[in-house]
Each structure stands twice: as structure tokens, then as C-alpha cells.
Scaffold this motif. Structure first.
Motif, PDB file in Angstrom:
ATOM      1  N   VAL A 184     -12.025  -9.468 -10.654  1.00 39.96           N
ATOM      2  CA  VAL A 184     -12.777 -10.641 -11.134  1.00 39.96           C
ATOM      3  C   VAL A 184     -11.870 -11.860 -11.188  1.00 39.96           C
ATOM      4  CG1 VAL A 184     -14.099 -11.635 -13.037  1.00 39.96           C
ATOM      5  CG2 VAL A 184     -14.356  -9.205 -12.472  1.00 39.96           C
ATOM      6  N   ILE A 185     -12.323 -12.933 -10.532  1.00 34.58           N
ATOM      7  CA  ILE A 185     -11.628 -14.225 -10.553  1.00 34.58           C
ATOM      8  C   ILE A 185     -12.605 -15.263 -11.077  1.00 34.58           C
ATOM      9  CG2 ILE A 185     -10.519 -16.025  -9.177  1.00 34.58           C
ATOM     10  CD1 ILE A 185      -9.819 -13.856  -7.102  1.00 34.58           C
ATOM     11  N   THR A 186     -12.246 -15.939 -12.160  1.00 39.32           N
ATOM     12  CA  THR A 186     -13.098 -17.007 -12.672  1.00 39.32           C
ATOM     13  C   THR A 186     -12.470 -18.355 -12.351  1.00 39.32           C
ATOM     14  OG1 THR A 186     -14.443 -17.683 -14.579  1.00 39.32           O
ATOM     15  CG2 THR A 186     -12.105 -17.233 -14.991  1.00 39.32           C
ATOM     16  N   GLY A 187     -13.251 -19.427 -12.543  1.00 37.54           N
ATOM     17  CA  GLY A 187     -12.745 -20.758 -12.228  1.00 37.54           C
ATOM     18  C   GLY A 187     -11.819 -21.270 -13.316  1.00 37.54           C
ATOM     19  N   TYR A 188     -12.412 -21.644 -14.455  1.00 41.68           N
ATOM     20  CA  TYR A 188     -11.648 -22.126 -15.614  1.00 41.68           C
ATOM     21  C   TYR A 188     -12.034 -21.283 -16.826  1.00 41.68           C
ATOM     22  CZ  TYR A 188     -10.229 -26.442 -13.198  1.00 41.68           C
ATOM     23  OH  TYR A 188      -9.659 -27.358 -12.339  1.00 41.68           O
TER      24      TYR A 188
END
Length: 324
Positions: free
Chosen positions: A174-178
Motif C-alpha cells: 500500500v502506497i498513499t499520497g500524503y
């Protein structure tokens, strides 16, 4: 034919032309769903405040430009104001303060973060209505309305799709933005909470923050695959999912590792066609920008309220089969 009959014919023709233009003016612009009402107030100036840090913002900018072109026929302008390429509450606050100083009649803005409600309330109290689009902070404000996707529901929709693709087990990166952006967190948790409850055999790796940058998503994906070579899916909650897709391609993992994310931008669609991206959920950013601007204009010139305080946008999930 005598002069009287000629004048009658010309008058009829002009009336028909006027009716034609009136009908055309009543139609919403291409890509939008809201028609402008008649302007009896005089010149109207709307400030459109948005970011420019990745390709997602291109259709937002284009929607603002389309609104400006459409509303220019009604003695109104929509001025695009670039808030820069670093998303923050401070940038939003400074942008709204600048719009108030320049005496704009109304403001369309992408607030995204908590910490923006105060300045939105100040603008509203000063008689300058604010229309929020795309994403807003969790703290309530006195904005005129918000148009956008329900981020938690969108995250759950993505989560359901991920579970199906993974057959209910395996590792998901999982990669989120901010981390501080409410929308990004809700998208992330909407998927993760659903998966943890319904599919506990899916192990979550992360989350990691890419600050909406494709190059950061690329590096994070490479790092995740090095430490967890058995990852089979990667979920990017915000900007730059095509960076993760490029990493999958460069690592020779096409067909074994799939990337899921948001927005039907050309960069993302390219990898959907070649199979590195396996799911893309849209949020209609062009329509949001265009419709919000026209609704704000209608409120300014005629006091016409938006249809509701929260106007939901339902996204369409595309798969590689849809891209062929």
C-alpha cells in the motif's frame, strides 16, 4: 414583396436566431451537467484554486478553462490560480487569502487537508462563497457545497476488487499520497479496513507515502518487491500510480504483480493497456471542476443553491479488458 412584409420576414428570422442562441445558452457545456442562468448582476470574477503536482490535475485545469470559456458569454471569468506542486493546508490558506485580497466574488478550491476550514469560514463570512471540489478536510466548514467522491466508499470498492483479484489471500503493498490528507487516508482505510475484516489472509505491507509523486511510487515499489518478493498486488491511493506500474514493468513482473489506483489519466491508461495496472477508479475531475464553477456562478448571479451540500461523484472502475 413589399417593405412591410420584408421587415416582418427579417424580424421573424432574427427572432428564430435569438431563440436558437437562447436554447444553446441553456444547454450545459460539453463535459458538464449544469447550465448557466442569466447574469443580471454585472461582471463576476471567480478564483479557481488548485494544485499542479501530477497528471491528475490536468483535467482539473482543463475543466476550469472550459468553465471560463463557457461563462465568458455571461460576463463572468474563472481565473485559474496555481497553488504549486506541494500539497499542504498552508498553500490552500494562502491561496484563499490571496483571492480575498483581490476581491474575487467566489472561490472554487481543492482544500484536501484539515486546517483549511477556518479560512473557508472567514471567506464565507466576508460574503465570498467557497465551493469545495475533489477532496476536503474532515473538519466541517461553511462552504457553499462540496462535489466529489466518497473516499471511504471508493476505498472499499477498490478493496473488494483487490480481494477478488487476489483470491482472498497473499500480500498487498500500500502506497498513499500524503499521510495528512483526509481523502488519501479515507481511501486507504476504506480498503484496508474492509480487507482486514473480510479477508484476514491478505497481509498488508505498508503503508508508505509517495507525496503524489510517480518517481517516489517507483522507488517504493522496487523497495517493497526487494523485501517482499511475494507481493502480488500494489494499491496506490492517490497520485502517481503509473510510477508503481513502471516499476512492475521494469522488474519483469507484468502479469504476476498488479497495480490498482485512481484516475483515468493517459499515463495510467497506458499501463492499464499493457497489464501492469489492473484496476483504475475514476472520479470525473474535469466534470467536478466545470460543474462546480457553473454552480457557483449561478449562486452568485441568481442565488441558486447547488442541489445539495454534498454532491457525490460515482467513479467507474476500469480493468485491462476495458482498455483494449
Amino acid at each position: 414583396m413589399n417593405w412591410k412584409s420584408v421587415k416582418t420576414t427579417v424580424s421573424a428570422a432574427l427572432a428564430a436566431i435569438s431563440l436558437t442562441f437562447a436554447a444553446a445558452a441553456a444547454e450545459p457545456p460539453k463535459g458538464g451537467t449544469i447550465a448557466a442562468v442569466e447574469n443580471t448582476k454585472g461582471p463576476i470574477k471567480i478564483a479557481f484554486l488548485s494544485f499542479q503536482n501530477n497528471p491528475f490535475w490536468t483535467p482539473v485545469t482543463e475543466g476550469a478553462a472550459a468553465a471560463n470559456g463557457y461563462l465568458s458569454n455571461s460576463n463572468a471569468t474563472v481565473d485559474f490560480v496555481d497553488l504549486g506542486n506541494t500539497l499542504s493546508a498552508e498553500a490552500v490558506v494562502a491561496g484563499i487569502e490571496g483571492a480575498l485580497a483581490k476581491k474575487y466574488d467566489g472561490i472554487v478550491v481543492v482544500p484536501i487537508f484539515d486546517g483549511t476550514a477556518r479560512i473557508i469560514n472567514e471567506a464565507t463570512e466576508a460574503g465570498v462563497p467557497v465551493f469545495n471540489i475533489i477532496a476536503e478536510g474532515a473538519a466541517p466548514s461553511e462552504r457553499l457545497a462540496f462535489i466529489g467522491q466518497d473516499a471511504t466508499s471508493a476505498g472499499r470498492q477498490i478493496g473488494e476488487y483487490i480481494a477478488k483479484r487476489m483470491n482472498g489471500k497473499g500480500k498487498l503493498g500500500v502506497i498513499t499520497g500524503y499521510f495528512g490528507a483526509t481523502q488519501h487516508t479515507q481511501r486507504m482505510n476504506g480498503a484496508i479496513d474492509y480487507l482486514k475484516t473480510e479477508f484476514p489472509e491478505i497481509e498488508i505491507v505498508g503503508p508508505f507515502e509517495n507525496k503524489d509523486k510517480a518517481e517516489a511510487a517507483y522507488s517504493l515499489t522496487q523497495d517493497m518487491m526487494t523485501s517482499n518478493p511475494d507481493i502480488s498486488m500494489i494499491y496506490v491511493t492517490a497520485g502517481g500510480p503509473f510510477g508503481a506500474a513502471k516499476a512492475v514493468k521494469d522488474l519483469g513482473l507484468t502479469g504476476r504483480v498488479g497495480v490498482v489506483g485512481f484516475d483515468h489519466t493517459p499515463d495510467n491508461m497506458q499501463y492499464l493497456k499493457t497489464g501492469e495496472m489492473v484496476g483504475l477508479l475514476d472520479q470525473a475531475p474535469y466534470q467536478q471542476a466545470l460543474d462546480a464553477s457553473v454552480m457557483l456562478y449561478n449562486y452568485l448571479v441568481a442565488g441558486k443553491e447547488p442541489p445539495s451540500k454534498v454532491i457525490p461523484v460515482v467513479g467507474k472502475l476500469l480493468t485491462p479488458a476495458d482498455a483494449k
